[in-house]
Design an enzyme around this catalytic site. Structure first.
Site, PDB file in Angstrom:
ATOM      1  N   TRP A   1       0.835  -1.207   0.000  1.00 30.64           N
ATOM      2  CA  TRP A   1       0.000   0.000   0.000  1.00 30.64           C
ATOM      3  C   TRP A   1       0.863   1.247   0.000  1.00 30.64           C
ATOM      4  O   TRP A   1       0.551   2.234  -0.676  1.00 30.64           O
ATOM      5  CB  TRP A   1      -0.966  -0.005   1.181  1.00 30.64           C
ATOM      6  CG  TRP A   1      -1.975  -1.111   1.094  1.00 30.64           C
ATOM      7  CD1 TRP A   1      -2.131  -2.146   1.972  1.00 30.64           C
ATOM      8  CD2 TRP A   1      -2.969  -1.307   0.063  1.00 30.64           C
ATOM      9  NE1 TRP A   1      -3.148  -2.971   1.556  1.00 30.64           N
ATOM     10  CE2 TRP A   1      -3.671  -2.488   0.400  1.00 30.64           C
ATOM     11  CE3 TRP A   1      -3.308  -0.614  -1.095  1.00 30.64           C
ATOM     12  CZ2 TRP A   1      -4.718  -2.990  -0.392  1.00 30.64           C
ATOM     13  CZ3 TRP A   1      -4.336  -1.106  -1.884  1.00 30.64           C
ATOM     14  CH2 TRP A   1      -5.026  -2.278  -1.535  1.00 30.64           C
TER      15      TRP A   1
ATOM     16  N   ASP B   1      -1.868   6.993   6.052  1.00 27.62           N
ATOM     17  CA  ASP B   1      -2.907   6.058   5.628  1.00 27.62           C
ATOM     18  C   ASP B   1      -3.159   5.127   6.806  1.00 27.62           C
ATOM     19  O   ASP B   1      -2.307   4.298   7.133  1.00 27.62           O
ATOM     20  CB  ASP B   1      -2.406   5.291   4.394  1.00 27.62           C
ATOM     21  CG  ASP B   1      -3.330   4.139   3.992  1.00 27.62           C
ATOM     22  OD1 ASP B   1      -4.409   3.977   4.604  1.00 27.62           O
ATOM     23  OD2 ASP B   1      -2.961   3.416   3.043  1.00 27.62           O
TER      24      ASP B   1
ATOM     25  N   LYS C   1     -12.193  -1.410   6.298  1.00 23.42           N
ATOM     26  CA  LYS C   1     -11.368  -2.260   7.152  1.00 23.42           C
ATOM     27  C   LYS C   1     -11.869  -2.231   8.605  1.00 23.42           C
ATOM     28  O   LYS C   1     -11.981  -3.267   9.223  1.00 23.42           O
ATOM     29  CB  LYS C   1      -9.895  -1.841   7.093  1.00 23.42           C
ATOM     30  CG  LYS C   1      -9.304  -1.846   5.683  1.00 23.42           C
ATOM     31  CD  LYS C   1      -8.848  -3.218   5.250  1.00 23.42           C
ATOM     32  CE  LYS C   1      -8.599  -3.328   3.757  1.00 23.42           C
ATOM     33  NZ  LYS C   1      -7.676  -2.334   3.203  1.00 23.42           N
TER      34      LYS C   1
HETATM   35  C1  LIG Z   1      -7.108  -1.776   1.914  1.00 24.58           C
HETATM   36  C2  LIG Z   1      -6.089  -0.733   2.023  1.00 24.58           C
HETATM   37  C3  LIG Z   1      -6.002   0.315   1.090  1.00 24.58           C
HETATM   38  C4  LIG Z   1      -6.893   0.400  -0.129  1.00 24.58           C
HETATM   39  O1  LIG Z   1      -8.113   0.881   0.241  1.00 24.58           O
HETATM   40  P1  LIG Z   1      -9.275   1.157  -0.842  1.00 24.58           P
HETATM   41  O2  LIG Z   1     -10.278   1.862   0.017  1.00 24.58           O
HETATM   42  O3  LIG Z   1      -9.714  -0.156  -1.354  1.00 24.58           O
HETATM   43  O4  LIG Z   1      -8.715   2.019  -1.893  1.00 24.58           O
HETATM   44  C5  LIG Z   1      -5.035   1.275   1.279  1.00 24.58           C
HETATM   45  N1  LIG Z   1      -4.207   1.230   2.341  1.00 24.58           N
HETATM   46  C6  LIG Z   1      -4.261   0.240   3.249  1.00 24.58           C
HETATM   47  C7  LIG Z   1      -3.299   0.242   4.389  1.00 24.58           C
HETATM   48  C8  LIG Z   1      -5.204  -0.767   3.118  1.00 24.58           C
HETATM   49  O5  LIG Z   1      -5.251  -1.755   4.025  1.00 24.58           O
END
Ligand SMILES: *Cc1c(COP(=O)(O)O)cnc(C)c1O
Length: 361
Positions: free
Chosen positions: A100, A168, A192
């Protein structure tokens, strides 16, 4: 059909109460379905405002920050954060802790920034969190990924710096207490640990809004657009925001983030203790960097994989297969996963070890 134990990495398990209340609202929400109400209606304005307030309450968000529910997931957040934090130096620092983070780095470049990867754990297939690196003052911002969903590592302590921080937090937001004031932008895909897929949460420091040095930032990608419109610049993802709001209410009624953190710690201890004491299994990450959300582990003898896969599949567990880049197993244990589910998995691991007692590891 009886409810399965969902260890999937995302979209995630949510509290059963949230599923039930959301399903009722699909059929009747003040005489309409939640799916057909106007996003300009008083009913929805209240949902949005409550969701924003609950985020502030849950994370003790200080004055001077705005909470936004946007679309495009964390994947668009990579670009949004980079464009909005572009400063006079047009230079950004990234910490590469996994797949990511790598995608975020790519979007930093797409935002016309000079990107430096100032620390990376790619050398060991991302099984640890790099530490002890310095962050030059000349960067417009430094980007972190708090929890590496795929590899099972988590930043326990963020480095001190005067450079604006962006993070993030997709896979560990609301799982533990954080100091929002340390960050200029926090973003997270909802699916998540917050709600269903369809919205991404942004917590943004108001003083950065409108200061981007990017020459041509598209309207939707400019966080100022959304902040000025109370996160209703265009049709918001009504149902995803509603479910997120329900989940936050549930969180606050159950001890808030501190309560969730305590439960998450207990779950993680239970599973890691089993991984470390069971002769058949081993963890894949540096012990001090182990994630409390996504626990990655392998069978020392991978010829037993098929047999163990069959065992947990038959025992009502779903989503335990490791990401293809790591292999083995990954137990994602987001807030709503009960410790009973973790105990169920631990019991299976014990049963498997008993069955294979004497098998050379
Ligand atoms: C799942 C995830 C993403 C991607 O998220 P989307 O909402 O599907 O774009 C980005 N960063 C992390 C750490 C993730 O676990």
């Amino acid at each position: 059909m009886s409810k399965k134990h969902n260890f999937g990495a995302g979209p995630c398990i949510l509290p059963q109460e949230v599923f039930e209340e959301a399903s009722k609202a699909v059929l009747d929400f003040n005489g309409l379905s939640i799916l057909e109400i106007s996003h300009r209606s008083e009913d929805f304005v209240q949902i949005m405002e409550e969701a924003q307030q609950l985020v502030k309450d849950a994370l003790n968000v200080p004055e001077g920050y705005s909470v936004l529910f946007l679309q495009g997931g964390a994947s668009l957040g990579f670009l949004i954060s980079a464009m909005n934090l572009s400063g006079s130096n047009k230079k950004a620092a990234y910490v590469n802790t996994g797949a990511w983070a790598k995608k975020a780095i790519k979007e930093g470049k797409n935002a016309d920034l000079e990107v430096d990867v100032i620390a990376s754990s790619e050398d060991k297939n991302y099984n640890y969190i790099p530490k002890g690196y310095s962050i030059d003052e000349s960067y417009d911002f430094v980007h972190f990924t708090s929890n590496n969903t795929i590899y099972g590592t988590q930043i326990k302590e963020f480095p001190q710096t005067s450079v604006p921080k962006v993070c993030d937090m997709s896979s560990d937001i609301f799982s533990r207490e954080i100091n929002v004031a340390d960050f200029d932008i926090i973003y997270a895909g909802a699916q998540k640990n917050l709600g269903p897929a369809g919205t991404a949460l942004f917590i943004v420091k108001d003083s950065i809004l409108g200061n981007s040095s990017h020459s041509n930032i598209p309207t939707y990608l400019n966080l100022k657009t959304h902040q000025e419109k109370g996160s209703m610049f265009n049709t918001p993802p009504v149902f995803a925001v509603y479910c997120s709001m329900l989940n936050l209410r549930h969180l606050m009624a159950n001890g808030g983030v501190a309560g969730a953190a305590e439960r998450n710690k207990a779950k993680a201890e239970l599973l890691y203790n089993e991984i470390d004491s069971n002769p058949l299994f081993e963890g894949t990450c540096a012990v001090e960097d182990r994630s409390e959300m996504n626990v990655t582990f392998v069978l020392k003898d991978d010829s037993l994989n098929d047999e163990f896969n069959a065992l947990w599949n038959e025992a009502g567990i779903v989503g335990l297969k490791g990401h293809r880049s790591v292999g083995g197993f990954r137990a994602s244990m987001y807030n709503a996963l009960k410790i009973d589910s973790v105990q169920h998995l631990v019991n299976l691991m014990k049963e498997f070890a008993t069955k294979h007692a004497g098998t050379p590891a």
